[in-house]
Design a protein around this motif. Sequence first.
Motif, PDB file in Angstrom:
ATOM      1  N   GLY A  17      30.066  56.729  34.678  1.00  0.00           N
ATOM      2  CA  GLY A  17      29.176  55.720  35.233  1.00  0.00           C
ATOM      3  C   GLY A  17      28.547  56.212  36.523  1.00  0.00           C
ATOM      4  N   GLY A  60      29.588  52.055  22.394  1.00  0.00           N
ATOM      5  CA  GLY A  60      28.412  52.144  23.253  1.00  0.00           C
ATOM      6  C   GLY A  60      27.944  50.805  23.799  1.00  0.00           C
ATOM      7  N   ASP A  83      32.688  58.974  25.132  1.00  0.00           N
ATOM      8  CA  ASP A  83      31.256  59.151  25.419  1.00  0.00           C
ATOM      9  C   ASP A  83      30.461  59.505  24.168  1.00  0.00           C
ATOM     10  OD1 ASP A  83      29.358  58.970  27.551  1.00  0.00           O
ATOM     11  OD2 ASP A  83      29.097  61.150  27.494  1.00  0.00           O
ATOM     12  N   GLN A  92      22.601  52.960  24.392  1.00  0.00           N
ATOM     13  CA  GLN A  92      23.054  53.816  25.479  1.00  0.00           C
ATOM     14  C   GLN A  92      24.561  53.986  25.373  1.00  0.00           C
ATOM     15  OE1 GLN A  92      21.574  51.428  28.876  1.00  0.00           O
ATOM     16  NE2 GLN A  92      20.644  53.297  29.651  1.00  0.00           N
ATOM     17  N   THR A  93      25.065  55.036  25.993  1.00  0.00           N
ATOM     18  CA  THR A  93      26.510  55.105  26.164  1.00  0.00           C
ATOM     19  C   THR A  93      26.901  54.160  27.298  1.00  0.00           C
ATOM     20  OG1 THR A  93      26.473  56.882  27.812  1.00  0.00           O
ATOM     21  CG2 THR A  93      26.511  57.533  25.472  1.00  0.00           C
ATOM     22  N   SER A  95      28.680  54.889  29.870  1.00  0.00           N
ATOM     23  CA  SER A  95      28.519  55.587  31.142  1.00  0.00           C
ATOM     24  C   SER A  95      27.064  55.576  31.605  1.00  0.00           C
ATOM     25  CB  SER A  95      29.015  57.034  31.022  1.00  0.00           C
ATOM     26  OG  SER A  95      28.886  57.717  32.251  1.00  0.00           O
ATOM     27  N   GLU A  96      26.141  55.790  30.671  1.00  0.00           N
ATOM     28  CA  GLU A  96      24.716  55.784  31.035  1.00  0.00           C
ATOM     29  C   GLU A  96      24.299  54.428  31.576  1.00  0.00           C
ATOM     30  OE1 GLU A  96      23.023  59.046  27.772  1.00  0.00           O
ATOM     31  OE2 GLU A  96      23.177  56.928  27.251  1.00  0.00           O
ATOM     32  N   ASN A  97      24.761  53.377  30.931  1.00  0.00           N
ATOM     33  CA  ASN A  97      24.374  52.044  31.389  1.00  0.00           C
ATOM     34  C   ASN A  97      25.011  51.704  32.730  1.00  0.00           C
ATOM     35  OD1 ASN A  97      24.950  48.815  31.261  1.00  0.00           O
ATOM     36  ND2 ASN A  97      22.971  49.375  30.405  1.00  0.00           N
ATOM     37  N   GLU A  99      25.802  53.812  35.014  1.00  0.00           N
ATOM     38  CA  GLU A  99      25.071  54.590  36.022  1.00  0.00           C
ATOM     39  C   GLU A  99      23.784  53.882  36.414  1.00  0.00           C
ATOM     40  OE1 GLU A  99      23.382  59.140  36.725  1.00  0.00           O
ATOM     41  OE2 GLU A  99      24.271  58.579  34.800  1.00  0.00           O
ATOM     42  N   GLU A 100      23.094  53.343  35.410  1.00  0.00           N
ATOM     43  CA  GLU A 100      21.848  52.618  35.644  1.00  0.00           C
ATOM     44  C   GLU A 100      22.074  51.371  36.492  1.00  0.00           C
ATOM     45  OE1 GLU A 100      19.401  50.694  32.309  1.00  0.00           O
ATOM     46  OE2 GLU A 100      18.763  52.798  32.309  1.00  0.00           O
TER      47      GLU A 100
END
Length: 356
Positions: A17, A60, A83, A92-93, A95-97, A99-100
């Motif tokens: 994240g 996800g 992941d 999205q994964t 982690s990607e979300n 991070e966003e």
Amino acid sequence: MKLVLDNGMEFCGDGFGACETAVGDLVFNTSVVGYQEMLSDPSYAGKIVLMTYPVIGQYGIADEDFESKTIGASGLVVREYCDTPSNFRFTQTLSENMEERRIPGISGLDTRMLTHIIRDNGPVRAAIVPDSFSSDAVRKLLEGGRDDDMGLVRRASCTKRWFSRTPNHAFDVVVLDCGVKHSAIAALNALGCNVTVLPFDSGYDEIMSFHPDGVMISSGPGDAHRMGSIVEVIKTLRGKVPVVGTGLGFELILLGYGEKLEKLRCGEYGGAPVAQASSGRIISVHCNRSFTAGDKLSTPWLEVSYRNVCDKAVVGFECAKEKVSAVQFHPEGGPGSCESDFFEKFIKMMEDVRNA
């Protein structure tokens, strides 16, 4: 990354994240699925969520499954992060979300041991920080000011009214937004209700200016004891229009009747069995409660509608005299089941008032 508790214990793990710091009360959730709904549930504002299920991220993130427009939890702690999602709906994964949304996560920790620590000591103040943070820097973070309870609700609530409409609607419902979930609004829309969502600090006159057939007090974060202004508004609504509440709304309505709430040692977050008082039928629901009303109510015209099977606590009540009903769980699912007939009973209350 590392997780640091306010008792000085440190746990090193792998970050995912956002590469951010997070501070909040560490609580554990026993659900097997629903991490996306929990992260976006405004009821988790100010909390770092520890998942007891060992593998998280395997399906996800799906765009249509978010429970709010705002950020819910402050951080996420898991045993193993996946992941590589396997889900045709994912966009999205996890982690990607995260991070966003600037939410940090940490994996590779002994979540079973952490769960025991919380069970023994109650929610602990914790921080997710980079490994480079010194002990002094972490201590300052943990000792820093907390959001007050009204501040948490303010963060979870909308700031301007908004609408969710449905074709050929039968009823108009106002939702007082203390941290409402999208699935609750979708459930009302599906039953033929146009919904107007108002900020948590809206007064009686503003609510009634929309000529609602019913009012819902939503779930949300914080301690209801410190939200007296909302309690007073609810007291003025009782008897004027059908009123229902979920989660925090349950607690606010109960306080308006003069009932007492006691703090649970470690709270209850995740799936739970509750029994319908009228039939004895046991259903599975998703709980998010830090307080309990105990096993009995003192107000004579309040009738218990649901009890928690594990501790026999009252988690639902109805007041036929004033057309009021509330539950201390998420009747709309998201995550969890939709076995409760809570919203159908709300429709019945509004029909009864209209036909009286």
